[in-house]
Each structure stands twice: as structure tokens, then as C-alpha cells.
Design a protein around this motif. Sequence first.
Motif, PDB file in Angstrom:
ATOM      1  N   ASP A 194    -105.131  44.626  34.101  1.00 46.91           N
ATOM      2  CA  ASP A 194    -103.962  44.131  34.830  1.00 46.91           C
ATOM      3  C   ASP A 194    -104.067  42.631  35.066  1.00 46.91           C
ATOM      4  O   ASP A 194    -103.095  41.887  34.856  1.00 46.91           O
ATOM      5  N   GLN A 195    -105.238  42.181  35.500  1.00 48.69           N
ATOM      6  CA  GLN A 195    -105.434  40.745  35.747  1.00 48.69           C
ATOM      7  C   GLN A 195    -105.258  39.924  34.476  1.00 48.69           C
ATOM      8  O   GLN A 195    -104.589  38.882  34.487  1.00 48.69           O
ATOM      9  N   VAL A 196    -105.880  40.385  33.399  1.00 51.34           N
ATOM     10  CA  VAL A 196    -105.825  39.637  32.133  1.00 51.34           C
ATOM     11  C   VAL A 196    -104.388  39.519  31.630  1.00 51.34           C
ATOM     12  O   VAL A 196    -103.945  38.451  31.205  1.00 51.34           O
ATOM     13  N   LEU A 197    -103.649  40.621  31.711  1.00 55.10           N
ATOM     14  CA  LEU A 197    -102.251  40.592  31.256  1.00 55.10           C
ATOM     15  C   LEU A 197    -101.400  39.697  32.153  1.00 55.10           C
ATOM     16  O   LEU A 197    -100.531  38.959  31.674  1.00 55.10           O
ATOM     17  N   LYS A 198    -101.639  39.745  33.462  1.00 53.61           N
ATOM     18  CA  LYS A 198    -100.876  38.896  34.385  1.00 53.61           C
ATOM     19  C   LYS A 198    -101.202  37.414  34.207  1.00 53.61           C
ATOM     20  O   LYS A 198    -100.398  36.548  34.545  1.00 53.61           O
ATOM     21  N   LEU A 199    -102.389  37.138  33.655  1.00 51.17           N
ATOM     22  CA  LEU A 199    -102.776  35.757  33.393  1.00 51.17           C
ATOM     23  C   LEU A 199    -102.280  35.278  32.024  1.00 51.17           C
ATOM     24  O   LEU A 199    -102.619  34.188  31.578  1.00 51.17           O
ATOM     25  N   GLY A 200    -101.485  36.127  31.369  1.00 47.37           N
ATOM     26  CA  GLY A 200    -100.783  35.659  30.173  1.00 47.37           C
ATOM     27  C   GLY A 200    -101.309  36.101  28.833  1.00 47.37           C
ATOM     28  O   GLY A 200    -100.875  35.573  27.805  1.00 47.37           O
ATOM     29  N   ALA A 201    -102.235  37.071  28.780  1.00 51.54           N
ATOM     30  CA  ALA A 201    -102.714  37.552  27.483  1.00 51.54           C
ATOM     31  C   ALA A 201    -101.580  38.260  26.749  1.00 51.54           C
ATOM     32  O   ALA A 201    -100.828  39.025  27.338  1.00 51.54           O
ATOM     33  N   VAL A 202    -101.447  37.977  25.442  1.00 53.42           N
ATOM     34  CA  VAL A 202    -100.373  38.592  24.660  1.00 53.42           C
ATOM     35  C   VAL A 202    -100.805  39.936  24.068  1.00 53.42           C
ATOM     36  O   VAL A 202     -99.967  40.698  23.587  1.00 53.42           O
ATOM     37  N   ASP A 203    -102.106  40.226  24.114  1.00 52.01           N
ATOM     38  CA  ASP A 203    -102.604  41.525  23.651  1.00 52.01           C
ATOM     39  C   ASP A 203    -103.987  41.754  24.229  1.00 52.01           C
ATOM     40  O   ASP A 203    -104.663  40.818  24.674  1.00 52.01           O
ATOM     41  N   TYR A 236     -98.570  38.362  16.399  1.00 47.62           N
ATOM     42  CA  TYR A 236     -98.587  37.053  17.041  1.00 47.62           C
ATOM     43  C   TYR A 236     -97.983  35.989  16.120  1.00 47.62           C
ATOM     44  O   TYR A 236     -97.277  35.085  16.577  1.00 47.62           O
ATOM     45  N   LYS A 237     -98.255  36.106  14.829  1.00 44.04           N
ATOM     46  CA  LYS A 237     -97.718  35.141  13.867  1.00 44.04           C
ATOM     47  C   LYS A 237     -96.195  35.147  13.879  1.00 44.04           C
ATOM     48  O   LYS A 237     -95.564  34.091  13.812  1.00 44.04           O
ATOM     49  N   ILE A 238     -95.601  36.336  14.000  1.00 40.96           N
ATOM     50  CA  ILE A 238     -94.145  36.441  14.098  1.00 40.96           C
ATOM     51  C   ILE A 238     -93.663  35.713  15.351  1.00 40.96           C
ATOM     52  O   ILE A 238     -92.723  34.919  15.313  1.00 40.96           O
ATOM     53  N   ARG A 239     -94.316  35.994  16.459  1.00 38.37           N
ATOM     54  CA  ARG A 239     -93.975  35.352  17.740  1.00 38.37           C
ATOM     55  C   ARG A 239     -94.093  33.833  17.641  1.00 38.37           C
ATOM     56  O   ARG A 239     -93.190  33.094  18.035  1.00 38.37           O
ATOM     57  N   PHE A 240     -95.208  33.368  17.099  1.00 37.21           N
ATOM     58  CA  PHE A 240     -95.484  31.935  16.997  1.00 37.21           C
ATOM     59  C   PHE A 240     -94.427  31.227  16.167  1.00 37.21           C
ATOM     60  O   PHE A 240     -93.885  30.195  16.566  1.00 37.21           O
ATOM     61  N   ARG A 241     -94.128  31.790  14.992  1.00 38.86           N
ATOM     62  CA  ARG A 241     -93.151  31.159  14.099  1.00 38.86           C
ATOM     63  C   ARG A 241     -91.752  31.121  14.715  1.00 38.86           C
ATOM     64  O   ARG A 241     -91.055  30.116  14.616  1.00 38.86           O
ATOM     65  N   LEU A 242     -91.359  32.220  15.336  1.00 35.50           N
ATOM     66  CA  LEU A 242     -90.019  32.276  15.930  1.00 35.50           C
ATOM     67  C   LEU A 242     -89.858  31.271  17.067  1.00 35.50           C
ATOM     68  O   LEU A 242     -88.844  30.576  17.162  1.00 35.50           O
TER      69      LEU A 242
END
Length: 224
Positions: free
Chosen positions: A91-100, A118-124
Motif C-alpha cells: 500500500d505504501q509503495v503504491l501510494k508513493l507512486g510505483a506504477v507496478d 510502461y513503454k506504452i505509458r511512456f510513449r503516450l
Amino acid sequence: MIDVLIIEDDPMVAQINQKFVNSVEGFSVVDIATNGQEALFSIENKKIDLIILDIYMPKLDGIAFLKKMRKTRHNIDVIAITASKEADIIDQVLKLGAVDYLVKPFEYERLKKSLDHYKIRFRLLKKNPIIKQEDIDKITNGFLNQSTGIPKGLQKKTLEKIRSFLKEHKGQSFSSEEIAKNMDISRVTVRRYLEFLESTGEILLEIEYGSIGRPTNLYQYKGL
């Protein structure tokens, strides 16, 4: 190219992860840190797009590192790779912004799916200052086919077929109609796959304006 920092205190694991990440098209490991303190120095001195982060480390663990990094306003994306299965830590890691979040031990195919997503996310997000809803949907897990990492409604076999055709003819531009004829697939279907590949930055879209009639969209393989 997506520049990656690996934070891992086990040298052997770090080397394995480095080799694997570098093998995925579009990614390059630019540094390895053995703890959070080293990582803080790295992000201050190098261009980092993505961090592969272990949680249990000496000196400064993963969660403490994330908190310090966010306080210094470094908005770097993070994929956590750790043996921790505790709900409060996740929960902490995700709330601190981890994407996976990947739990050790894991199959490397799982990490590849994470990197591909992540590559899809980054490019978009890097492509345009304004993002359409359908593009947001492409980077939202709920709208992705988790078994393939591609949007629902698209088939992996068909995607690979179209991708292979464009790769084999790299440097040449084709309309959706030309690709449809070569692939023996309907033009409407081909256009959906081309739009997806273009959105990820894997192919280039060129608009050819003729003297009469509507302009033609031409597609060319770029790679990532």
C-alpha cells in the motif's frame, strides 16, 4: 530510449536484471545502485526515466528512498521488485507512486509485460501535451488485456503479423489499404492495429496530400 536505474543490493540479481532490461527493446540501464543512498546520488546526476526498485536494502531501504525522492520533487516512475508481500508495504509503495509491484521470485515474462506496458505509458505521455480518453484507456490496467499487454479487442497474432510485415519493409511507407491487401485482412481491422502501434511510438504516421481527394495516411516502421 527509456533510461533505467536499478536499485538492488544483491550484485548477482542486479546483473541479471540489468541484462534482462537491456534485452527489452526501448530500454537501457544507465546505472545500478546497491542502496537508497547511492540511488539518491544517481538521480541527482543522471537522466533517469524509470527505476527498478528493491525494498529491503541496507542504509536506506526502498520505502525511505521513495519518500526522500518524492520530497526532492523527482517525479521518476518506479517498478518495485521485492520479496515483500505485506499489504501495508504494498500500500505504501503504491501510494508513493510505483506504477507496478512484482513479488520475488517472479517469471521474467511478468517483468517483460510490466516493461512493455510502461513503454506504452511512456510513449503516450511524452508524445502530446493533451491526451485523449482512448489513449488514457491504453495506459490504464483495467482497459488492457493483461495476458498480452495490448488493448482489449486486438489479437496478439494479428498484431505480430502486421508488425513483422512493417519490420521486413523498414524504411518503406504503406497505407492501411496496401497493408490490408498484403496481409489479407480487412482495412478497418488493419487501421485499428496501426493506430495502436502508432500510439506506442513503434511506427511513424505520415500524411500525404494529393492534388485531389482526401489525404492518405502512410505508416512506416520505426521501432522503439
